[in-house]
Design an enzyme around this catalytic site. Structure first.
Site, PDB file in Angstrom:
ATOM      1  N   ARG A  10      39.276  18.051  33.068  1.00 41.31           N
ATOM      2  CA  ARG A  10      40.291  17.861  34.229  1.00 41.31           C
ATOM      3  C   ARG A  10      41.226  16.656  33.598  1.00 41.31           C
ATOM      4  NH1 ARG A  10      39.737  20.180  38.787  1.00 41.31           N
ATOM      5  NH2 ARG A  10      40.855  18.774  39.880  1.00 41.31           N
TER       6      ARG A  10
ATOM      7  N   TRP B 150      44.087  11.876  33.926  1.00 42.41           N
ATOM      8  CA  TRP B 150      45.153  12.494  33.243  1.00 42.41           C
ATOM      9  C   TRP B 150      46.374  11.763  33.893  1.00 42.41           C
ATOM     10  CZ3 TRP B 150      49.685  15.218  34.211  1.00 42.41           C
ATOM     11  CH2 TRP B 150      50.197  15.690  33.087  1.00 42.41           C
TER      12      TRP B 150
ATOM     13  N   LYS C 103      48.405  29.549  22.152  1.00 42.73           N
ATOM     14  CA  LYS C 103      47.027  28.975  21.532  1.00 42.73           C
ATOM     15  C   LYS C 103      47.148  27.913  20.367  1.00 42.73           C
ATOM     16  CE  LYS C 103      45.305  29.735  24.526  1.00 42.73           C
ATOM     17  NZ  LYS C 103      45.562  30.387  25.611  1.00 42.73           N
TER      18      LYS C 103
ATOM     19  N   HIS D 173      68.620  38.285  16.112  1.00 47.29           N
ATOM     20  CA  HIS D 173      69.550  37.620  17.135  1.00 47.29           C
ATOM     21  C   HIS D 173      69.465  36.050  17.017  1.00 47.29           C
ATOM     22  CE1 HIS D 173      70.617  41.493  18.645  1.00 47.29           C
ATOM     23  NE2 HIS D 173      69.421  41.779  18.735  1.00 47.29           N
TER      24      HIS D 173
ATOM     25  N   ASN E 164      42.466  11.550  42.998  1.00 51.33           N
ATOM     26  CA  ASN E 164      43.185  12.542  41.983  1.00 51.33           C
ATOM     27  C   ASN E 164      44.480  12.996  42.805  1.00 51.33           C
ATOM     28  OD1 ASN E 164      43.622  14.892  40.498  1.00 51.33           O
ATOM     29  ND2 ASN E 164      41.968  15.904  41.543  1.00 51.33           N
ATOM     30  N   GLY E 165      45.673  13.364  42.150  1.00 55.13           N
ATOM     31  CA  GLY E 165      46.782  13.572  42.804  1.00 55.13           C
ATOM     32  C   GLY E 165      47.809  12.788  42.798  1.00 55.13           C
TER      33      GLY E 165
ATOM     34  N   GLU F 225      51.254  34.402  23.668  1.00 60.12           N
ATOM     35  CA  GLU F 225      49.912  33.940  23.991  1.00 60.12           C
ATOM     36  C   GLU F 225      49.258  33.273  22.678  1.00 60.12           C
ATOM     37  OE1 GLU F 225      48.342  32.699  26.178  1.00 60.12           O
ATOM     38  OE2 GLU F 225      46.331  32.701  25.964  1.00 60.12           O
TER      39      GLU F 225
ATOM     40  N   GLU G 185      48.564  24.679  21.333  1.00 53.81           N
ATOM     41  CA  GLU G 185      47.698  23.652  22.255  1.00 53.81           C
ATOM     42  C   GLU G 185      46.618  23.086  21.542  1.00 53.81           C
ATOM     43  OE1 GLU G 185      46.205  27.061  25.137  1.00 53.81           O
ATOM     44  OE2 GLU G 185      46.626  25.175  26.563  1.00 53.81           O
TER      45      GLU G 185
ATOM     46  N   LYS H  61      42.695  20.939  31.921  1.00 54.89           N
ATOM     47  CA  LYS H  61      42.316  22.347  32.156  1.00 54.89           C
ATOM     48  C   LYS H  61      42.991  23.056  33.482  1.00 54.89           C
ATOM     49  CE  LYS H  61      40.142  26.142  31.768  1.00 54.89           C
ATOM     50  NZ  LYS H  61      40.863  27.250  30.808  1.00 54.89           N
TER      51      LYS H  61
ATOM     52  N   CYS I  48      42.877  15.124  36.635  1.00 53.32           N
ATOM     53  CA  CYS I  48      42.023  13.796  36.820  1.00 53.32           C
ATOM     54  C   CYS I  48      40.607  14.495  37.476  1.00 53.32           C
ATOM     55  CB  CYS I  48      42.273  12.921  38.083  1.00 53.32           C
ATOM     56  SG  CYS I  48      43.867  12.047  37.371  1.00 53.32           S
TER      57      CYS I  48
END
Ligand code: M6R
Length: 619
Positions: A27, A76, A496, A515, A102-103, A492, A499, A614, A2
């Site tokens: 955020r 968020w 990407k 395997h 925020n939190g 990675e 996401e 982010k 947030c």
């Protein structure tokens, strides 16, 4: 997560808030809202969706919103789905107090029960609405001033917060407080700017105060800042920082998305990371944070690296580098697991935490736990002055500049560059690498920006990647394979793609395929495989054959001049040759571009992927 914003001064608050919220959208962006105050009351607007939606909603009212005090929020969701009701600001039962937060308030449920017993009602599912009503309850029951009610209420709270609250009967006062979530305060003569980071107010002032955990501030129009400790109301002297942010760094410029800009910035950001640290004329590496703690690094029997997401992938590369070059055993841990499993560490242990934002809640908690157990904690961070940077015993900044795209790119390569410097420095201290190898790696490192440029600037590369993206943008699954130091790069690459394009993708060590995962391979499965010359090239050739035999489609990242892997692959992206230890700095670039192109063809918002934010400041 947030983003919170606020303004108190002589200017009209609305444009400052709405533009500030747009800068804080990294955020969180599932709903947003603002409240603007004037002598006659306040206007409150909130809506589900991005800040653009809020702006549209407000402009549809056609009435100009006037007022020189205001607060705003981009959310968020943690407690309650993203909708208009759960969006901030939240209003107390009497409609007198208006708050943004925020939190997470962990004990909100117990508090809500008490408030319900005392006749309070709730419109939303949020913990924030509980907190604003707790403040109202304490204020009214004890006939307290707002600041005292806020202070006492916050002492009852378990969790994390940065808040801003206004009493509609005192529109020229805003109270802010912080514990765990970031909060910056800009000061310019007679006006105050509040924001989760200083970027929204950098145009107005370069004077910023970063509130510390456990601090609150009472902002009154035309009055001096009143900074206090939440615990005991102790008056504090503010420390004003001069901001040094370059505005160009936070603009998209000619690029459609920040992510693309950040991918293309990598040659420059790597040279910033190396600047002043890799002194090639003297063939030395200078890193103050390591040098002043030389004994700790030399005597470390093992190192644990703790991080999340992309930073965790960088940590895996760090494991390979530190073990290969400095011959120190390394463990890599997810911060979220490390912090809850009572890890066996003590004062003889060396812990490295890696974080772009420096605000990731789990990484910060892991750091604090490690310090509490007596370990020495070294940080690798991008955001200067962030919570992690402030809490470590020593550290090194990556200097990649502000990273705004939610999908991390330039921060990742900067983290790898720092890990290379660290490993080489320790290798030198511990005499675990011969002079020739050491010097040739230093020389190669200075050439990395040029080699990155070569991948990014050659039209042929981009053309091939666009072509591959056109062919595969509609598939449901992707596999990414690599070996050794390029296995984390495969992870990675898959992250990407997941996401920003929402295609399911998995990264594996190439040899692990047999395997189990090889069962997934058929003629519809694209397999991205890092097949550069150094490392286990021959083994990778074997792995390519196994996939071809099952009709999988091979997209290979190979070195210029490669023949064997190229002949066997369906699509080939060529990159310059480099020592294995440095190769992730180059192999990851085509994977970033591939994810970007596929997401664009699928019409996704690359910089603001769904459900993400982010910096993950909640656990
Ligand atoms: O700021 P941090 O490096 O601590 O963030 C860790 C992760 O949240 C972050 O890397 C995340 O996985 C990114 N979205 C990856 O692109």
């Amino acid at each position: 997560m947030c983003g919170i914003i606020g303004y108190l001064g002589d200017r009209q608050a609305y444009p400052i808030l709405i533009n500030g919220l747009k800068k804080l959208e990294y955020r969180g962006y599932d709903s947003s809202g603002i409240a603007i105050f004037c002598k006659n009351g306040y206007s409150l607007y909130k809506t589900k969706g991005k800040v653009d939606e809020l702006e549209k909603k407000i402009s549809s009212y056609k009435k100009k919103i006037k007022g020189t005090t205001g607060i705003g929020h981009t959310r968020w969701a943690t407690h309650g789905v993203p909708n208009d009701l759960n969006a901030h600001p939240h209003v107390s039962n009497s409609s007198e107090l208006i708050m943004i937060h925020n939190g997470i308030i962990e004990n909100y449920h117990a508090i809500k029960v008490i408030l319900l017993e005392n006749g309070f009602t709730f419109k939303s599912k949020t913990d924030t609405e509980v907190l604003v009503n707790l403040i109202e309850y304490i204020k009214k029951e004890n006939k307290l001033s707002l600041e005292e009610a806020v202070r006492i209420s916050l002492n009852e709270i378990i969790g994390a917060y940065s808040i801003a609250i206004v009493d509609k009967s005192q529109p020229e006062t805003i109270i802010i407080a912080k514990l765990g979530s970031p909060l910056a305060l800009g000061i310019n003569k007679k006006e105050f700017f509040i924001a989760s980071d200083p970027i929204p107010f950098i145009n107005y002032t370069k004077n910023a105060i970063y509130l510390k955990d456990g601090e609150m501030a009472i902002l009154r129009k035309n009055k001096e800042l009143d900074l206090r400790k939440i615990r005991d109301n102790y008056k504090l002297s503010p420390i004003i920082n001069k901001l040094k942010i370059n505005l160009k760094e936070i603009e998209k410029g000619e690029y459609k998305y920040f992510m693309l800009k950040e991918i293309y910035e990598q040659p420059k950001t790597i040279s910033y990371t190396l600047r002043g640290r890799l002194i090639i004329s003297d063939k030395i590496i200078c890193v103050n944070g390591i040098e002043i703690n030389k004994d700790i690094f030399i005597n470390a029997k093992s190192i644990t690296i703790v991080a999340c997401g992309t930073s965790w992938h960088a940590a895996l590369i760090g494991e390979y580098l530190l073990e290969q070059l400095a011959r120190i055993p390394v463990e890599v841990e997810y911060a979220s697991e490390f912090r809850y499993r009572n890890p066996i560490i003590d004062k003889n242990d060396l812990i490295i935490v890696i974080s772009q934002s420096g605000e990731t809640a789990d990484t910060l908690a892991a750091l604090k736990l490690a310090k509490k157990k007596g370990a020495f904690v070294f940080g690798i961070c991008n955001v200067v002055g962030s919570s992690i940077a402030r809490n470590v015993n020593a550290g090194i900044y990556t200097h990649a500049g502000p990273e705004i795209g939610v999908a991390s790119t330039k921060a990742f390569t900067a983290q790898i560059a720092v890990l290379i410097l660290l490993s080489l420095k320790l290798a030198k201290y511990r005499s675990t690498v011969n002079e020739n190898k050491y010097h040739s790696l230093l020389n190669e490192l200075t050439n990395i920006p040029k080699k990155m440029d070569n991948i990014l600037k050659i039209d042929r590369h981009i053309h091939i990647i666009k072509n591959i993206s056109k062919v595969f943008h509609n598939v449901n699954n992707f596999l990414y394979l690599g070996r050794g130091i390029n296995f984390p790069v495969a992870l990675e690459g898959a992250l990407k793609l997941k996401e920003i394009s929402y295609i399911h993708a998995e990264g594996y060590p190439a040899a692990e395929m047999k395997h189990g995962p090889i069962a997934l391979v058929d003629e519809n499965m694209p397999v991205v495989i890092i097949a550069t010359k150094k490392g286990c090239y021959e083994k990778i050739i074997g792995n390519i054959q196994e996939i071809k035999a099952r009709k999988g489609k091979i997209i290979a990242i190979v070195n210029e001049g490669d023949i064997q892997a190229s002949i066997m692959s369906d699509y080939v992206i060529k990159i310059p040759e480099i020592s294995e230890e440095l190769s992730p700095l180059l192999t990851v670039i085509p994977l970033q571009l591939l994810a970007y192109q596929i997401a664009c063809i699928r019409g996704k918002n690359v910089d603001q992927p769904r459900n993400l934010a982010k910096s993950v400041t909640v656990e």
